[in-house]
Design a protein around this motif. Structure first.
Motif, PDB file in Angstrom:
ATOM      1  N   UNK A 114     127.606  22.022 -13.029  1.00 21.16           N
ATOM      2  CA  UNK A 114     127.054  22.077 -14.380  1.00 21.16           C
ATOM      3  C   UNK A 114     125.750  22.849 -14.428  1.00 21.16           C
ATOM      4  N   UNK A 115     124.970  22.761 -13.379  1.00 19.07           N
ATOM      5  CA  UNK A 115     123.675  23.446 -13.297  1.00 19.07           C
ATOM      6  C   UNK A 115     123.690  24.330 -12.059  1.00 19.07           C
ATOM      7  N   UNK A 116     123.249  25.563 -12.217  1.00 16.85           N
ATOM      8  CA  UNK A 116     123.237  26.494 -11.090  1.00 16.85           C
ATOM      9  C   UNK A 116     122.161  26.133 -10.072  1.00 16.85           C
ATOM     10  N   UNK A 117     121.120  25.427 -10.510  1.00 15.72           N
ATOM     11  CA  UNK A 117     120.056  25.043  -9.592  1.00 15.72           C
ATOM     12  C   UNK A 117     118.890  26.006  -9.571  1.00 15.72           C
ATOM     13  N   UNK A 118     118.743  26.775 -10.651  1.00 17.50           N
ATOM     14  CA  UNK A 118     117.605  27.680 -10.810  1.00 17.50           C
ATOM     15  C   UNK A 118     116.961  27.371 -12.156  1.00 17.50           C
ATOM     16  N   UNK A 119     115.780  27.935 -12.378  1.00 13.19           N
ATOM     17  CA  UNK A 119     115.148  27.827 -13.686  1.00 13.19           C
ATOM     18  C   UNK A 119     114.787  29.224 -14.179  1.00 13.19           C
ATOM     19  N   UNK A 120     114.124  29.296 -15.313  1.00  7.73           N
ATOM     20  CA  UNK A 120     113.832  30.583 -15.947  1.00  7.73           C
ATOM     21  C   UNK A 120     112.923  31.469 -15.110  1.00  7.73           C
ATOM     22  N   UNK A 121     112.258  30.908 -14.117  1.00  3.35           N
ATOM     23  CA  UNK A 121     111.387  31.723 -13.264  1.00  3.35           C
ATOM     24  C   UNK A 121     112.151  32.429 -12.146  1.00  3.35           C
ATOM     25  N   UNK A 122     113.428  32.110 -11.991  1.00  5.21           N
ATOM     26  CA  UNK A 122     114.237  32.737 -10.938  1.00  5.21           C
ATOM     27  C   UNK A 122     114.456  34.214 -11.244  1.00  5.21           C
ATOM     28  N   UNK A 123     114.596  35.004 -10.209  1.00  7.43           N
ATOM     29  CA  UNK A 123     114.956  36.406 -10.383  1.00  7.43           C
ATOM     30  C   UNK A 123     116.476  36.519 -10.473  1.00  7.43           C
ATOM     31  N   UNK A 124     116.988  37.620 -11.009  1.00  8.96           N
ATOM     32  CA  UNK A 124     118.430  37.815 -10.985  1.00  8.96           C
ATOM     33  C   UNK A 124     118.999  37.777  -9.556  1.00  8.96           C
ATOM     34  N   UNK A 125     118.229  38.222  -8.575  1.00 12.18           N
ATOM     35  CA  UNK A 125     118.701  38.167  -7.181  1.00 12.18           C
ATOM     36  C   UNK A 125     118.896  36.731  -6.728  1.00 12.18           C
ATOM     37  N   UNK A 126     117.991  35.840  -7.105  1.00 14.64           N
ATOM     38  CA  UNK A 126     118.129  34.424  -6.740  1.00 14.64           C
ATOM     39  C   UNK A 126     119.333  33.816  -7.456  1.00 14.64           C
ATOM     40  N   UNK A 127     119.538  34.184  -8.709  1.00 12.75           N
ATOM     41  CA  UNK A 127     120.732  33.722  -9.417  1.00 12.75           C
ATOM     42  C   UNK A 127     121.979  34.184  -8.667  1.00 12.75           C
ATOM     43  N   UNK A 128     122.020  35.463  -8.291  1.00 11.79           N
ATOM     44  CA  UNK A 128     123.164  35.993  -7.559  1.00 11.79           C
ATOM     45  C   UNK A 128     123.388  35.292  -6.240  1.00 11.79           C
ATOM     46  N   UNK A 129     122.314  34.975  -5.533  1.00  6.24           N
ATOM     47  CA  UNK A 129     122.443  34.255  -4.261  1.00  6.24           C
ATOM     48  C   UNK A 129     123.063  32.888  -4.492  1.00  6.24           C
ATOM     49  N   UNK A 130     122.603  32.167  -5.503  1.00  5.69           N
ATOM     50  CA  UNK A 130     123.190  30.863  -5.811  1.00  5.69           C
ATOM     51  C   UNK A 130     124.649  30.986  -6.230  1.00  5.69           C
ATOM     52  N   UNK A 131     124.973  32.037  -6.974  1.00  6.25           N
ATOM     53  CA  UNK A 131     126.364  32.241  -7.389  1.00  6.25           C
ATOM     54  C   UNK A 131     127.285  32.499  -6.195  1.00  6.25           C
ATOM     55  N   UNK A 132     126.736  33.058  -5.131  1.00  6.96           N
ATOM     56  CA  UNK A 132     127.562  33.340  -3.948  1.00  6.96           C
ATOM     57  C   UNK A 132     128.246  32.083  -3.425  1.00  6.96           C
ATOM     58  N   UNK A 133     127.646  30.922  -3.666  1.00  4.45           N
ATOM     59  CA  UNK A 133     128.175  29.667  -3.132  1.00  4.45           C
ATOM     60  C   UNK A 133     128.842  28.794  -4.184  1.00  4.45           C
ATOM     61  N   UNK A 134     128.763  29.190  -5.448  1.00  2.37           N
ATOM     62  CA  UNK A 134     129.232  28.316  -6.530  1.00  2.37           C
ATOM     63  C   UNK A 134     130.207  28.985  -7.487  1.00  2.37           C
ATOM     64  N   UNK A 135     130.583  30.240  -7.223  1.00  2.00           N
ATOM     65  CA  UNK A 135     131.472  30.980  -8.126  1.00  2.00           C
ATOM     66  C   UNK A 135     132.918  30.554  -7.931  1.00  2.00           C
ATOM     67  N   UNK A 136     133.572  30.231  -9.050  1.00  2.00           N
ATOM     68  CA  UNK A 136     135.002  29.915  -9.032  1.00  2.00           C
ATOM     69  C   UNK A 136     135.842  31.085  -9.526  1.00  2.00           C
ATOM     70  N   UNK A 137     135.269  31.919 -10.375  1.00  2.00           N
ATOM     71  CA  UNK A 137     136.002  33.047 -10.934  1.00  2.00           C
ATOM     72  C   UNK A 137     135.054  33.981 -11.657  1.00  2.00           C
ATOM     73  N   UNK A 138     135.582  35.156 -11.997  1.00  2.00           N
ATOM     74  CA  UNK A 138     134.740  36.188 -12.598  1.00  2.00           C
ATOM     75  C   UNK A 138     135.559  37.001 -13.607  1.00  2.00           C
ATOM     76  N   UNK A 139     134.950  37.268 -14.761  1.00  3.26           N
ATOM     77  CA  UNK A 139     135.560  38.118 -15.782  1.00  3.26           C
ATOM     78  C   UNK A 139     134.586  39.256 -16.079  1.00  3.26           C
TER      79      UNK A 139
END
Length: 175
Positions: free
Chosen positions: A142-167
């Motif tokens: 439900x929550x990626x585990x980042x906040x608004x201070x995260x960089x897009x790179x940090x978001x991408x790093x977190x997505x590497x472990x939590x992505x189920x699919x992509x459109x």
């Protein structure tokens, strides 16, 4: 100075394979030039996006816009929205105007301009055609585990472990 360089590969083709699902837009036609509304000097308006067919177990979404063709090694992040609830399957035109325009619980992280919103296409004048990858990522939490201070790179790093699919839907622009 010359901006001549090879075209960068599709960055999403370089990631681990995940199931795909569908994203459509009334504002972006896949593989076609962006409307002036989605251009920095023309409106800076985020496009309408609608998605369907996300994998079972999707608990939230991240929506982003990335330009891999910017004349820098890291590309350019134009938009990142995190923690979109799983029951939300669309964003209206202009949802990138700020957090007040987003579904409850969702938030922007800073784009590469440094603002918490959508930044329209802005390739250098005379540069090659740029691609703008509008991506909806299905997330298994439900929550990626980042906040608004995260960089897009940090978001991408977190997505590497939590992505189920992509459109993905891709617009283009050349100034």
């Amino acid at each position: 100075m010359s901006l001549d360089r090879p075209v960068h590969p599709d960055p999403y083709a370089l990631l681990p394979s995940v199931p795909s699902f569908t994203v459509t837009s009334t504002d972006v036609a896949d593989g076609q030039p962006l409307d002036q509304a989605q251009v920095h000097a023309g409106g800076n308006t985020s496009p309408q996006l609608r998605w369907s067919g996300a994998p079972e177990g999707t608990k939230s979404y991240v929506v982003s816009c990335f330009d891999p063709d910017a004349p820098i090694v890291s590309g350019f992040w134009h938009w990142v929205v995190c923690d979109i609830p799983a029951d939300v399957t669309s964003l209206d035109t202009g949802a990138g105007a700020g957090d007040a325009s987003l579904p409850a619980g969702a938030f922007h992280v800073r784009n590469d301009r440094g603002s918490l919103d959508f930044m329209g296409a802005a390739p250098p004048q005379g540069d090659q055609v740029h691609r703008y990858f509008f991506v909806v990522t299905a997330v298994g939490e439900e929550k990626l585990g980042v906040d608004a201070s995260a960089s897009p790179a940090v978001v991408g790093f977190n997505l590497a472990f939590k992505t189920l699919g992509r459109a993905i839907i891709t617009g283009t622009y050349q100034f």
